[in-house]
Design a protein around this motif. Sequence first.
Motif, PDB file in Angstrom:
ATOM      1  N   PHE A 624       0.849  -1.186   0.000  1.00 53.39           N
ATOM      2  CA  PHE A 624       0.000   0.000   0.000  1.00 53.39           C
ATOM      3  C   PHE A 624       0.888   1.241   0.000  1.00 53.39           C
ATOM      4  O   PHE A 624       1.693   1.430   0.918  1.00 53.39           O
ATOM      5  N   ASN A 625       0.661   2.058  -1.067  1.00 55.87           N
ATOM      6  CA  ASN A 625       1.436   3.292  -1.251  1.00 55.87           C
ATOM      7  C   ASN A 625       2.932   3.036  -1.055  1.00 55.87           C
ATOM      8  O   ASN A 625       3.636   3.771  -0.377  1.00 55.87           O
ATOM      9  N   GLY A 626       3.365   1.880  -1.639  1.00 51.18           N
ATOM     10  CA  GLY A 626       4.787   1.560  -1.622  1.00 51.18           C
ATOM     11  C   GLY A 626       5.268   0.849  -0.376  1.00 51.18           C
ATOM     12  O   GLY A 626       6.440   0.474  -0.292  1.00 51.18           O
ATOM     13  N   LYS A 627       4.400   0.636   0.643  1.00 54.31           N
ATOM     14  CA  LYS A 627       4.806  -0.055   1.867  1.00 54.31           C
ATOM     15  C   LYS A 627       4.142  -1.441   1.913  1.00 54.31           C
ATOM     16  O   LYS A 627       2.974  -1.586   1.575  1.00 54.31           O
ATOM     17  N   LYS A 628       4.917  -2.424   2.370  1.00 54.43           N
ATOM     18  CA  LYS A 628       4.392  -3.784   2.465  1.00 54.43           C
ATOM     19  C   LYS A 628       3.586  -3.947   3.742  1.00 54.43           C
ATOM     20  O   LYS A 628       4.019  -3.561   4.817  1.00 54.43           O
ATOM     21  N   ILE A 678      -4.740   6.896   7.307  1.00 57.05           N
ATOM     22  CA  ILE A 678      -4.873   7.664   6.062  1.00 57.05           C
ATOM     23  C   ILE A 678      -4.621   9.146   6.365  1.00 57.05           C
ATOM     24  O   ILE A 678      -5.273   9.740   7.229  1.00 57.05           O
ATOM     25  N   ASP A 679      -3.668   9.757   5.673  1.00 52.13           N
ATOM     26  CA  ASP A 679      -3.392  11.193   5.811  1.00 52.13           C
ATOM     27  C   ASP A 679      -4.261  11.954   4.795  1.00 52.13           C
ATOM     28  O   ASP A 679      -3.993  11.942   3.587  1.00 52.13           O
ATOM     29  N   MET A 680      -5.310  12.635   5.305  1.00 50.22           N
ATOM     30  CA  MET A 680      -6.244  13.345   4.425  1.00 50.22           C
ATOM     31  C   MET A 680      -5.753  14.794   4.216  1.00 50.22           C
ATOM     32  O   MET A 680      -5.073  15.355   5.073  1.00 50.22           O
ATOM     33  N   PRO A 681      -6.097  15.409   3.064  1.00 52.50           N
ATOM     34  CA  PRO A 681      -5.716  16.826   2.806  1.00 52.50           C
ATOM     35  C   PRO A 681      -6.336  17.740   3.859  1.00 52.50           C
ATOM     36  O   PRO A 681      -7.402  17.438   4.418  1.00 52.50           O
ATOM     37  N   LYS A 682      -5.671  18.905   4.086  1.00 50.99           N
ATOM     38  CA  LYS A 682      -6.152  19.837   5.103  1.00 50.99           C
ATOM     39  C   LYS A 682      -7.354  20.633   4.624  1.00 50.99           C
ATOM     40  O   LYS A 682      -8.118  21.160   5.408  1.00 50.99           O
ATOM     41  N   THR A 683      -7.493  20.752   3.310  1.00 49.23           N
ATOM     42  CA  THR A 683      -8.638  21.483   2.753  1.00 49.23           C
ATOM     43  C   THR A 683      -9.733  20.498   2.451  1.00 49.23           C
ATOM     44  O   THR A 683      -9.485  19.312   2.265  1.00 49.23           O
ATOM     45  N   PHE A 699     -14.135   0.883  -3.049  1.00 47.13           N
ATOM     46  CA  PHE A 699     -13.978   0.289  -1.718  1.00 47.13           C
ATOM     47  C   PHE A 699     -14.363  -1.194  -1.692  1.00 47.13           C
ATOM     48  O   PHE A 699     -13.886  -1.960  -0.869  1.00 47.13           O
ATOM     49  N   LEU A 700     -15.221  -1.608  -2.611  1.00 48.06           N
ATOM     50  CA  LEU A 700     -15.704  -2.994  -2.627  1.00 48.06           C
ATOM     51  C   LEU A 700     -14.954  -3.871  -3.622  1.00 48.06           C
ATOM     52  O   LEU A 700     -15.335  -5.008  -3.864  1.00 48.06           O
ATOM     53  N   THR A 701     -13.893  -3.321  -4.180  1.00 49.53           N
ATOM     54  CA  THR A 701     -13.102  -4.129  -5.123  1.00 49.53           C
ATOM     55  C   THR A 701     -12.352  -5.223  -4.350  1.00 49.53           C
ATOM     56  O   THR A 701     -11.667  -4.944  -3.360  1.00 49.53           O
ATOM     57  N   PRO A 702     -12.496  -6.500  -4.749  1.00 49.67           N
ATOM     58  CA  PRO A 702     -11.751  -7.598  -4.090  1.00 49.67           C
ATOM     59  C   PRO A 702     -10.246  -7.429  -4.317  1.00 49.67           C
ATOM     60  O   PRO A 702      -9.815  -7.007  -5.387  1.00 49.67           O
ATOM     61  N   ILE A 703      -9.483  -7.767  -3.290  1.00 53.23           N
ATOM     62  CA  ILE A 703      -8.024  -7.720  -3.428  1.00 53.23           C
ATOM     63  C   ILE A 703      -7.451  -9.119  -3.133  1.00 53.23           C
ATOM     64  O   ILE A 703      -8.056  -9.925  -2.429  1.00 53.23           O
ATOM     65  N   LYS A 704      -6.274  -9.343  -3.700  1.00 53.38           N
ATOM     66  CA  LYS A 704      -5.649 -10.664  -3.574  1.00 53.38           C
ATOM     67  C   LYS A 704      -4.208 -10.528  -3.107  1.00 53.38           C
ATOM     68  O   LYS A 704      -3.652  -9.442  -3.071  1.00 53.38           O
ATOM     69  N   LYS A 705      -3.624 -11.673  -2.830  1.00 54.73           N
ATOM     70  CA  LYS A 705      -2.244 -11.741  -2.369  1.00 54.73           C
ATOM     71  C   LYS A 705      -1.315 -11.061  -3.386  1.00 54.73           C
ATOM     72  O   LYS A 705      -1.398 -11.325  -4.588  1.00 54.73           O
ATOM     73  N   GLY A 706      -0.487 -10.127  -2.844  1.00 61.33           N
ATOM     74  CA  GLY A 706       0.520  -9.477  -3.688  1.00 61.33           C
ATOM     75  C   GLY A 706       0.024  -8.246  -4.441  1.00 61.33           C
ATOM     76  O   GLY A 706       0.791  -7.641  -5.202  1.00 61.33           O
ATOM     77  N   ASP A 707      -1.252  -7.842  -4.220  1.00 63.80           N
ATOM     78  CA  ASP A 707      -1.777  -6.668  -4.936  1.00 63.80           C
ATOM     79  C   ASP A 707      -1.034  -5.399  -4.491  1.00 63.80           C
ATOM     80  O   ASP A 707      -0.595  -5.287  -3.346  1.00 63.80           O
ATOM     81  N   ASP A 708      -0.951  -4.445  -5.448  1.00 66.50           N
ATOM     82  CA  ASP A 708      -0.321  -3.131  -5.193  1.00 66.50           C
ATOM     83  C   ASP A 708      -1.447  -2.101  -5.141  1.00 66.50           C
ATOM     84  O   ASP A 708      -2.090  -1.803  -6.166  1.00 66.50           O
ATOM     85  N   LEU A 709      -1.710  -1.530  -3.930  1.00 61.62           N
ATOM     86  CA  LEU A 709      -2.844  -0.625  -3.731  1.00 61.62           C
ATOM     87  C   LEU A 709      -2.345   0.811  -3.525  1.00 61.62           C
ATOM     88  O   LEU A 709      -1.307   1.032  -2.893  1.00 61.62           O
ATOM     89  N   HIS A 710      -3.157   1.714  -4.011  1.00 63.66           N
ATOM     90  CA  HIS A 710      -2.827   3.153  -3.859  1.00 63.66           C
ATOM     91  C   HIS A 710      -4.090   3.954  -3.617  1.00 63.66           C
ATOM     92  O   HIS A 710      -5.172   3.599  -4.114  1.00 63.66           O
ATOM     93  N   ILE A 711      -3.931   5.096  -2.818  1.00 61.98           N
ATOM     94  CA  ILE A 711      -4.952   6.150  -2.720  1.00 61.98           C
ATOM     95  C   ILE A 711      -4.282   7.441  -3.208  1.00 61.98           C
ATOM     96  O   ILE A 711      -3.276   7.866  -2.637  1.00 61.98           O
ATOM     97  N   ILE A 712      -4.845   7.988  -4.231  1.00 61.99           N
ATOM     98  CA  ILE A 712      -4.255   9.201  -4.829  1.00 61.99           C
ATOM     99  C   ILE A 712      -5.202  10.379  -4.561  1.00 61.99           C
ATOM    100  O   ILE A 712      -6.385  10.349  -4.940  1.00 61.99           O
ATOM    101  N   TRP A 713      -4.665  11.464  -3.906  1.00 63.59           N
ATOM    102  CA  TRP A 713      -5.460  12.647  -3.556  1.00 63.59           C
ATOM    103  C   TRP A 713      -5.229  13.763  -4.599  1.00 63.59           C
ATOM    104  O   TRP A 713      -4.128  13.977  -5.048  1.00 63.59           O
ATOM    105  N   SER A 714      -6.341  14.463  -4.861  1.00 64.76           N
ATOM    106  CA  SER A 714      -6.270  15.643  -5.775  1.00 64.76           C
ATOM    107  C   SER A 714      -6.942  16.826  -5.064  1.00 64.76           C
ATOM    108  O   SER A 714      -8.047  16.681  -4.508  1.00 64.76           O
TER     109      SER A 714
END
Length: 718
Positions: A624-628, A678-683, A699-714
């Motif tokens: 997740f976001n580059g961390k195991k 989760i570090d949310m934006p200040k605005t 949020f309901l997407t199934p995940i499996k062993k070894g998946d690479d997950l990300h949350i991207i803020w705009s």
Amino acid sequence: MQNKEKLFALDIGTRSVVGIILEKEEEKYHVVEIVSIEHTERAMLDGQIHDIMAVSKVIIEIKKQLEKKHGPLHKVCVAAAGRALKTEKAFFSAEMEGKPMIAKQDILHMELTAVQTAQSSVAERNNQEKSQFYYCVGYSVLRYLLDDQEIGNLIDQQGGSATVEIIATFLPKVVVESLIAALQRADLEMEALTLEPIAAINVLIPPSMRRLNVALVDIGAGTSDIAITDLGTVIAYGMVPIAGDEITEAISDQYLLDFPLAEAAKKELSNQDFITVTDILGFTSELHREEVIKHISIALDKLADSICREILALNNHKSPKAVMLVGGGSQTPALQQKIAEMLDLPINRVAIRGIDAIPNLSFKTSVLKGPELVTPIGIAITAGRSPVQYKTVYVNEQPVRLFEVNKLTVWDCLLASGLRLNKLYGKPGNAMIISLNNQKITIPGTHGQAPVITRNGIECSLDDPIENGEALTVAKGKDGTAANIQMKDLLDNLTEKTIKINGKKYKVDASILRNGEAVTQDTWIQDRDAIEYTFASTIQELLVSLQLYDLLAELKPFTVKINGKETVIPSFSGKVLRNCIRAKLTYTFDHEDEITIEKRKSPTVQELAELKQVLMYQVIPITFNGKKLTLSKQLAQFKRKNQILSMKDTVFDHDDIIIEQKPFEGFLFQDLFAYVQIDMPKTNNGTFELKRNGEKATFLTPIKKGDDLHIIWSVKTL
């Protein structure tokens, strides 16, 4: 010639008597004269004089003829016929249980008893009441047995039983006594006595060759005498009631010849290819040697077969190294070849030996040199060199006269006396019969001792030599003592044991009851006692006897109830080790054993789950976001009395455990947020985007062993 020693010898045979005069000068002998006269009556049978008067008449006539030229004759050398010898096999067995190791004297006692058994058998077979009427002139041990297994030597052996098998040769006393009687009627004194086989062997086989296994066969008119040499002595004698007359009669019948002419023809055919004979009808015929052999082959084979069978029987069923043939019957044509063939010997190992083969012997050219004179000359020479003499010894003050063939020993005297050595052993001591744990047991007394033999008042052995006139005393051996034993001896001293349990020493005593009463290990046992002996025999009985119930409890199986079902778990149960080796409570133990009891284990929920292969959690690794990260979901839970147990909680013996299983539903993207901050934006005007392996997700997407997950803020700019 007056300085030369003169020897007079007689060979008293079945058909004739041969008288011979020899002159001895140092170690050389000269045949001076030979006179042979046939019996006019059937006075001899199988080497024994049956008509003393008739035989003495022939001896007197020979003596008269020789005295005309050589002066008065007063002493004569004679021989006992080999065919009068009796050979018998016998054995003796002795119980050796509880006795010390077998010694040389024990073996000699056994051999003497076996020879006495053979002596009795010979006497019984010949309708004699007393076995001492037979002299033992030699015996050989055929084999020793220990517990029915053949063994080379019994000395220092131990076992249940020992057996000795022998073959012995005996000479009837009556043979010697009848010889003496016939000589006395002719006014002759027996100067020396020998055995015919020994006489022939002594002049034909030098001492250096007597270690060889050689058979000497003296083939006479009615019988063939056999002697076997080995290891420097004569080991056996035998006789077959068939000889040269059998062949003479076959020639006589085939060609209608008078018996004397048939006898002459037989001798001529032994060294000539053609002979001329005249039958009873007056016809003259020329006979070829091979033709005659063919016509008499049945009689020839019978004679050769009888001789060879007896040789093999006397020689432990093996062929000797060589065979020497002597006597008039040895000149039978083709007999030499037949014997060689039947004994599987080369032809040059079977030889006819005449007097020309006797070393240091000279004779007139007119003297016959055939094999029929070997024995008469051998009698004169052998009887002069090593005469067989009568000796008198006293056994328990009774005179015993012995016929000395070899150097006499105590053994020979006891045999001749008729004393049964095995009956002079002390009686064994009285035994006891007891009951041990309802099993009948016999406890023997000590063995009786061997008879005590003294020579002139000094204790001696069976193989000690003895001289003329000496006195032997044989005293019965001491009786054994009655059985006498203590409890500890009966129970092999194991009335107590020392055992170490978990490092601590314990002494375990046996329970001993004699006739229902408690006794100690030092108590003496009496005949007919009923003894009950109990001892903790297993590890479980040992722990009970020591009242170590807490240790026994540790060895009970570890049991839990899982979802209502009783379950035994051996790996959590206690363990028992005997001398560091895994054991069971039913195993036995020995004195000074070390017993280790390992207490049973109280496992944790995690250990129980692993043992029962219960999957407690479902785990998957993701990034997740580059961390195991590792996500997990509980699939089962353990409850005890409706309380949920943690993985580290302890499970106890006889716990009632409920295991609740949950269905596995997999992992969704939203499950991630239980494990990350989760570090949310200040605005508040920002947006985010979920990605799984670079693709948009929810949020309901199934995940499996070894998946690479990300949350991207705009963040939107105002």
